[in-house]
Design a protein around this motif. Structure first.
Motif, PDB file in Angstrom:
ATOM      1  N   ASP A  48      41.967 -44.976  43.774  1.00 26.56           N
ATOM      2  CA  ASP A  48      41.617 -44.207  42.576  1.00 26.56           C
ATOM      3  C   ASP A  48      42.475 -44.608  41.377  1.00 26.56           C
ATOM      4  O   ASP A  48      41.964 -44.771  40.267  1.00 26.56           O
ATOM      5  CB  ASP A  48      41.768 -42.705  42.835  1.00 26.56           C
ATOM      6  N   LEU A  49      43.772 -44.781  41.609  1.00 24.46           N
ATOM      7  CA  LEU A  49      44.662 -45.166  40.518  1.00 24.46           C
ATOM      8  C   LEU A  49      44.347 -46.578  40.034  1.00 24.46           C
ATOM      9  O   LEU A  49      44.303 -46.839  38.831  1.00 24.46           O
ATOM     10  CB  LEU A  49      46.127 -45.061  40.963  1.00 24.46           C
ATOM     11  N   ARG A  50      44.113 -47.486  40.979  1.00 30.55           N
ATOM     12  CA  ARG A  50      43.781 -48.869  40.620  1.00 30.55           C
ATOM     13  C   ARG A  50      42.510 -48.910  39.771  1.00 30.55           C
ATOM     14  O   ARG A  50      42.452 -49.602  38.749  1.00 30.55           O
ATOM     15  CB  ARG A  50      43.616 -49.697  41.893  1.00 30.55           C
ATOM     16  N   LYS A  51      41.499 -48.141  40.162  1.00 31.70           N
ATOM     17  CA  LYS A  51      40.234 -48.120  39.412  1.00 31.70           C
ATOM     18  C   LYS A  51      40.422 -47.486  38.034  1.00 31.70           C
ATOM     19  O   LYS A  51      39.864 -47.965  37.048  1.00 31.70           O
ATOM     20  CB  LYS A  51      39.167 -47.370  40.201  1.00 31.70           C
ATOM     21  N   ALA A  52      41.204 -46.415  37.944  1.00 31.04           N
ATOM     22  CA  ALA A  52      41.453 -45.761  36.656  1.00 31.04           C
ATOM     23  C   ALA A  52      42.188 -46.697  35.696  1.00 31.04           C
ATOM     24  O   ALA A  52      41.912 -46.711  34.497  1.00 31.04           O
ATOM     25  CB  ALA A  52      42.248 -44.474  36.857  1.00 31.04           C
TER      26      ALA A  52
END
Length: 134
Positions: A48-52
């Motif tokens: 999720d953090l990587r995508k954000a």
């Protein structure tokens, strides 16, 4: 010493211990062709953090803060790297094109801070304000 290096760059004896710190295996790289000592996908930012983040330099500050909170919440993932980083060169391998705005840079800063916290004369590290804020 902690260094960061793209997986696509040539390995060097000066790299010391080479650890891949991406969650996903790098594209166009065969596992047997990459000179590395270990692959630690658990050290990478959450999906999720990587995508954000999306590798956007404008969101790097926010990404850095969130990733550091994730790291603080899971010392079992990075703790084993402190000893080799303290006694020689540890090279964190990553696949991102941007050499200044990526997870390896943040992880290297985080590990350097931890080494400094644990230096002789330092008080024991405290994660009270960092843990659980992901």
């Amino acid at each position: 010493m902690i260094a960061c290096k793209r997986v696509y760059d040539t390995a060097s004896p000066q790299d010391g211990r080479r650890i891949l710190v991406d969650r996903l295996w790098p594209r166009r790289v065969r596992k047997e062709a990459l000179a590395h000592d270990d692959w630690l996908p658990a050290l990478a930012p959450s999906a999720d953090l990587r995508k954000a983040f999306g590798h956007s330099p404008e969101r790097f500050g926010e990404f850095r803060d969130a990733y550091r909170r994730e790291l603080a919440a899971h010392p079992e993932h990075w703790w084993p790297l402190l000893e080799p980083a303290g006694r020689g060169t540890l090279t964190l391998l990553y696949a991102a094109k941007d050499e200044r705005h990526n997870n390896a840079v943040v992880l290297a800063e985080f590990l350097e801070d931890e080494l400094e916290r644990q230096a002789p004369g330092s008080s024991p590290p405290c994660y009270a304000g960092e843990v659980g804020q992901t």
